[in-house]
Enzyme design. Structure first.
Site, short mmCIF file in Angstrom:
data_model
loop_
_atom_site.label_atom_id
_atom_site.label_comp_id
_atom_site.label_asym_id
_atom_site.label_seq_id
_atom_site.Cartn_x
_atom_site.Cartn_y
_atom_site.Cartn_z
N THR A 166 65.59 0.72 -9.06
CA THR A 166 64.45 1.27 -8.30
C THR A 166 63.18 0.51 -8.66
OG1 THR A 166 65.43 3.45 -8.28
CG2 THR A 166 63.06 3.36 -7.92
N PRO A 178 51.73 -1.78 -25.04
CA PRO A 178 51.25 -1.64 -23.65
C PRO A 178 51.97 -2.53 -22.64
CG PRO A 178 49.53 -2.60 -25.07
CD PRO A 178 50.66 -2.20 -25.96
N TYR A 219 63.82 30.95 9.31
CA TYR A 219 64.84 31.99 9.48
C TYR A 219 65.42 32.03 10.89
CZ TYR A 219 66.74 36.46 10.84
OH TYR A 219 67.54 37.42 11.40
N LYS A 238 64.17 38.35 5.35
CA LYS A 238 63.69 38.28 3.96
C LYS A 238 64.68 37.37 3.24
CE LYS A 238 63.41 42.83 3.99
NZ LYS A 238 63.41 44.21 3.63
N ASN A 281 76.50 6.26 -9.84
CA ASN A 281 77.31 6.86 -10.92
C ASN A 281 77.56 8.35 -10.68
OD1 ASN A 281 74.62 7.03 -11.44
ND2 ASN A 281 74.70 6.11 -13.48
N CYS A 282 76.66 9.00 -9.95
CA CYS A 282 76.86 10.43 -9.66
C CYS A 282 78.07 10.65 -8.75
CB CYS A 282 75.62 11.03 -9.02
SG CYS A 282 74.12 10.68 -9.96
N GLY A 316 63.82 6.56 -17.27
CA GLY A 316 65.20 7.04 -17.12
C GLY A 316 65.70 7.83 -18.31
P1 FAD Z 1 71.67 4.23 -15.92
O1 FAD Z 1 71.73 4.54 -14.48
O2 FAD Z 1 72.76 4.70 -16.78
O3 FAD Z 1 71.52 2.68 -16.08
C1 FAD Z 1 71.35 2.08 -17.34
C2 FAD Z 1 72.02 0.72 -17.31
O4 FAD Z 1 71.49 -0.03 -18.36
C3 FAD Z 1 73.51 0.76 -17.54
O5 FAD Z 1 74.22 0.22 -16.46
C4 FAD Z 1 73.73 -0.03 -18.82
O6 FAD Z 1 74.90 -0.82 -18.76
C5 FAD Z 1 72.51 -0.88 -18.84
N1 FAD Z 1 72.13 -1.34 -20.19
C6 FAD Z 1 71.95 -0.55 -21.28
N2 FAD Z 1 71.55 -1.29 -22.33
C7 FAD Z 1 71.46 -2.56 -21.91
C8 FAD Z 1 71.09 -3.79 -22.52
N3 FAD Z 1 70.71 -3.80 -23.78
N4 FAD Z 1 71.13 -4.90 -21.78
C9 FAD Z 1 71.50 -4.86 -20.48
N5 FAD Z 1 71.86 -3.76 -19.85
C10 FAD Z 1 71.83 -2.61 -20.55
N6 FAD Z 1 72.43 12.92 -12.36
C11 FAD Z 1 72.03 13.78 -11.42
O7 FAD Z 1 70.84 14.03 -11.32
N7 FAD Z 1 72.92 14.37 -10.58
C12 FAD Z 1 74.24 14.11 -10.64
O8 FAD Z 1 75.03 14.64 -9.86
C13 FAD Z 1 74.70 13.22 -11.63
N8 FAD Z 1 76.01 12.96 -11.74
C14 FAD Z 1 76.42 12.05 -12.66
C15 FAD Z 1 77.76 11.77 -12.76
C16 FAD Z 1 78.21 10.83 -13.66
C17 FAD Z 1 79.66 10.55 -13.79
C18 FAD Z 1 77.27 10.14 -14.48
C19 FAD Z 1 77.74 9.10 -15.42
C20 FAD Z 1 75.93 10.42 -14.42
C21 FAD Z 1 75.49 11.39 -13.50
N9 FAD Z 1 74.15 11.72 -13.41
C22 FAD Z 1 73.74 12.62 -12.47
C23 FAD Z 1 73.16 11.16 -14.33
C24 FAD Z 1 72.47 9.99 -13.74
O9 FAD Z 1 73.41 9.09 -13.24
C25 FAD Z 1 71.63 9.35 -14.79
O10 FAD Z 1 70.67 10.27 -15.21
C26 FAD Z 1 70.91 8.13 -14.25
O11 FAD Z 1 71.82 7.19 -13.82
C27 FAD Z 1 70.02 7.53 -15.34
O12 FAD Z 1 69.44 6.38 -14.88
P2 FAD Z 1 69.00 5.23 -15.88
O13 FAD Z 1 68.45 4.14 -15.07
O14 FAD Z 1 68.18 5.80 -16.93
O15 FAD Z 1 70.34 4.78 -16.57
#
Ligand code: FAD
Length: 814
Positions: free
Chosen positions: A16, A276, A430, A438, A43-44, A282
């Site tokens: 994003t 900074p 509604y 209600k 991933n969700c 995330g």
């Molecule tokens: P992520 O999307 O996990 O991305 C982080 C990425 O960083 C990973 O791909 C990892 O490989 C990479 N990375 C980490 N360290 C390094 C490094 N040092 N160098 C390079 N790359 C690195 N949330 C909801 O709100 N609703 C849902 O229904 C829901 N269902 C889910 C179902 C599953 C099975 C899973 C796994 C998660 C679910 N979530 C859900 C949670 C949601 O997916 C996470 O909260 C969200 O993806 C977090 O986003 P992020 O960018 O912080 O991390």
């Protein structure tokens, strides 16, 4: 402009931020590092791919490095891990899949590294059969075990939302599934009683649930894995570990950035770390809980995506702030949806808040749309609000339909600092297929407003067990009780309550219950306005009670106190009538079935459709108790369709041995004998038994009003009346009355030894639901009129007594 942005992590927050940055700064150099093979994937959606609901794997892969390059001119480097940050020189060290490393410089750096499933040091955890569900390769592995290796069973360790989604989808894929959870409940954001609704659903769907059990070891066996839970062992083809996540903050820690105790990166509102030029977004960051300002880890996709956008704005020179998170979440679990936003009761209590003083809660059961429009199904809403300001602090909803939209309305109100009053004022869309005039959200507001103003008090969900001194007043109709009854109750249908108030002691606490709560509220208002102290409403009524106490019912089935629904007959009968009760809320369907069967003859077969989720249980119990036959029950979409054969009451199932009633004929008018019969009656009622006391001849005197009554009588009747004692207070001992001395001594001793007086015992018997029946024939013989007897007793002939006696296993003549 023209800055260089590096982003670590290429999924929710990272992807994003990268695309947002491009839209803000066309000339910038943007590089995304992702250590995995895939970027920007859903991933969700992974659990649903495992279950086959999303069959095409490609549907989950939203972007490839090539598509991001073509569309956004973003340099995406997959299978490259950032292993360290050099803050002084503003470079990161990157390790390629082949182990080679290089440095890349940055102007601004975003850490969107997410979190990873926890894998504690449990013996055997490194077995091939212990899997996780976090990434696309994880999902591939799970599908491989099911499709190629033919796995037929799984133990899911962890009852959070990922564990439950995994369990549902493994079940859908045809596996037999157990869920092990260390806590006493699944879904930590819910309070225990709301989670019970999920436990019940899991049991119904055939998931073996092991609560309060921790895994002590995994052991590989030839043909599976053994999961040890202390003394108990489970064996399955594989185990799925979903016991929580930890933030991927190792590189931030090594670079000296501030972390919280749980390893979350600490950021300011602009999502800047204490360097900074380094931002973070995330799962990896600590956020502010918007309701109470506390610091929290809230690993969810919505916040991660929004934070990615805000971080990008600020990296590109803007000034956006992240206000905080509410933890709004929603889960599909088989036929149910469970959702929550804001704080739970548990969380409030943990932060030192006191229920009743700083906050309160109401629980209501409401249809998702107008009951008269087909398909209406109830949802249970628990609303938490501050005292005295009424600010909405949290909400939890479990139901079949319409849960998602209600939680979103409530989350919006919480986010905007709204109050209970706001909920009462919301003008929501509604039309009958969608809602009620209600809406359930408005209703939650109305009920909470009543609670805030002291017009209604709600008991806790476990109050019936925790306050044994309280009278439980069931104001449902008799036909509803035939389907299900509380372990103890005083039964007065709402329509009779005003005339039967005398049967209740205004000094005792009363918990009022009906099917869902509306009649109980009306009953509570009647009692409160008649001087009753300590009146509370059981939240969510019988529906909520049964779900929160579903284990008692299972226990009763297992011990033969209730027959299992599996006992239904198989048949292909000719239908006499179809009864459509869809859209009716409990007790509507049962009442309708009762009315329709009355018009039919024995042996006629009726098909009943109902959308009320409790109908299946109700109709099973009701048919058993009433002698009607239940030929089959099946589910058709959201509806239950039951096939009944009209029977007769004689065929009704007897209450099992040990649960049958007690009847006592009180013939004597002697103080000691009446006392003995009341002791037995109160004891049996306290054991939850149905008790009938049939007062006849001299025993009728125990029921006489002490103050007498103005009634017209003939001379003989008047003389007779004057000679006999008025009420228990004037009765004499059968032996050693000694011109009143013996009787007075006995009463004195009873008072001294804190034994209830006979009058008190009579009151207690009434409050405990003992049927006090005056024999009409002996009243006639003895010239006693109804006005002379206590209020709230029943009048009947011997037939009524014999009916009860047949169902009893103890019949006494005193
Ligand atoms: P992520 O999307 O996990 O991305 C982080 C990425 O960083 C990973 O791909 C990892 O490989 C990479 N990375 C980490 N360290 C390094 C490094 N040092 N160098 C390079 N790359 C690195 N949330 C909801 O709100 N609703 C849902 O229904 C829901 N269902 C889910 C179902 C599953 C099975 C899973 C796994 C998660 C679910 N979530 C859900 C949670 C949601 O997916 C996470 O909260 C969200 O993806 C977090 O986003 P992020 O960018 O912080 O991390």
């Amino acid at each position: 402009m023209g800055d260089k942005y590096l982003i670590v992590g290429g999924v929710a927050g990272g992807a994003t931020a990268a695309t947002r940055l491009r839209r803000l700064d066309e000339s910038a150099e943007i590089v995304v590092f992702e250590r995995g093979e895939y970027i920007s994937y859903a991933n969700c959606g992974l659990p649903y791919h495992v279950g086959g609901v999303i069959p095409a794997r490609s549907a989950l892969l939203l972007h490839t490095p090539e598509s991001l390059k073509a569309r956004y001119n973003i340099d995406v480097r997959v299978k490259q891990e950032v292993v360290s940050i050099d803050r002084e020189n503003k470079t990161v060290r990157v390790r390629r899949a082949d182990g080679s490393e290089y440095d890349e410089s940055y102007g601004k750096l975003l850490l969107a590294t997410g979190s990873s499933p926890m894998r504690p040091g449990i013996p055997g955890i490194d077995s091939d059969r212990v899997l996780t569900l976090w990434t696309v390769p994880d999902a591939d592995r799970l599908r491989g075990w099911i499709r190629e290796k033919g796995a037929k069973s799984a133990v899911v360790v962890g009852g959070g939302f990922i564990g439950l989604e995994a369990a549902e989808n493994l079940k859908r894929a045809g596996l037999s599934v157990s869920v092990v959870e260390m806590d006493r409940q699944v879904m930590p954001p819910l309070d225990f009683e709301m989670a019970q609704l999920l436990h019940e659903e899991m049991e119904k769907q055939g998931i073996a649930l092991r609560l309060e059990k921790g895994v002590t070891a995994f052991e590989d066996a030839d043909d599976g894995i053994i999961v040890r839970l202390g003394g108990e062992t489970l064996k399955a083809d594989m185990a799925v570990l979903a016991i929580g996540v930890k933030p991927n903050s190792q590189i931030a820690a090594a670079a000296g950035l501030t972390l919280n105790a749980r390893g979350g990166i600490v950021v300011n509102a602009r999502l800047q770390t204490d360097d900074p030029d380094i931002y973070a977004a995330g799962d990896v960051i600590e956020v502010r809980n918007i309701v109470d300002g506390s610091r929290a880890m809230i690993p969810l996709a919505g916040p991660a995506n929004k934070q990615g956008r805000i971080a990008a704005d600020n990296m590109a020179g803007g000034d956006s702030a992240y206000a905080g998170s509410l933890g709004t979440s929603v889960l599909k679990l088989f036929d149910l949806t469970a959702a929550s936003a804001g704080l739970s009761e548990k969380a409030l209590v943990k932060s030192g808040k006191v229920r009743g003083e700083h906050f309160d809660s109401v629980t209501i059961v409401q249809n998702d749309h107008a009951g008269y429009y087909p398909g209406a199904v109830p949802m249970t809403i628990k609303l938490l609000f501050g005292k005295p300001d009424g600010r909405v602090l949290g909400a939890q909803i479990v139901g079949r339909n319409g849960v998602d939209k209600r939680i979103d309305v409530l989350a919006t109100v919480i986010r905007l600092g709204g109050t209970v009053k706001t909920l009462t004022e919301l003008e929501l869309a509604y039309a009958p297929p969608y809602s009620s005039a209600k809406d359930p959200v408005n209703m939650a507001g109305f009920v909470a407003e009543n609670a805030l103003r002291g017009r209604a008090v709600f008991s806790r969900w476990d109050a019936i067990e925790t306050t044994p001194e309280a009278v439980v007043l069931d104001v449902r109709e008799d036909v509803e009780r035939e389907a299900w009854r509380l372990p103890r109750s005083k039964d007065i249908p709402l329509g009779q309550l005003r005339n039967r108030l005398g049967e209740l002691n205004p000094e005792l606490p009363v918990i009022v219950l009906c099917a869902a709560g509306v009649r109980a509220y009306n009953a509570a208002r009647i009692l409160m306005q008649n001087g009753f102290k300590g009146v509370s409403i059981y939240p969510g009524g019988a529906m909520h009670y049964r779900s929160t106490h579903y284990l008692d019912e299972i226990d009763a089935i297992e011990h033969g106190r209730i027959a299992d629904s599996g006992d239904v007959e198989e048949a292909e009968p000719v239908l006499s009538l179809r009864v459509d009760c869809r859209g009716m809320q409990c007790p509507g369907p049962l009442m309708r079935v009762f009315e329709e069967l009355e018009k039919l003859k024995d042996g006629d077969v009726v098909e009943v459709s109902a959308s009320d989720p409790g109908f299946q249980r109700d109709i099973e119990a009701w048919t058993r108790r009433t002698g009607n036959g239940l030929l089959s029950v099946r589910r058709e979409g959201p509806d239950t369709v039951a096939l009944l054969r009209k029977g007769n009451r004689e065929a009704a199932v007897q209450a099992p041995e040990g649960e049958r009633g007690k009847t006592i004929i009180v013939f004597s008018g002697d103080l000691d004998r009446v006392l003995a019969s009341l002791i037995i009656a109160n004891g049996a009622a306290a054991m939850g038994r149905k008790v009938t006391m049939f007062f006849t001849f001299w025993g009728l005197n125990a029921l006489r009003k002490p103050e007498g009554a103005r009634v017209k009588k003939g001379l003989i009747d008047r003389m007779f009346g004057a000679m006999m004692p008025k009420g228990v207070g004037r009765m004499k001992l059968s032996k050693m009355h000694m011109l009143g001395m013996g009787t007075s001594m006995m009463k004195h001793v009873m008072r001294k030894k804190n034994v209830f007086s006979v009058g008190e015992m009579l009151q207690k018997a009434r409050a405990a639901g003992v049927r006090l029946v005056a024999c009409t024939m002996s009243m006639d013989v003895m010239g006693i009129q109804r006005e002379e007897l206590l209020d709230g007793i029943e009048y009947a002939g011997v037939g009524s007594y014999l009916g009860d006696a047949e169902e009893a296993d103890l019949n006494l003549f005193v």
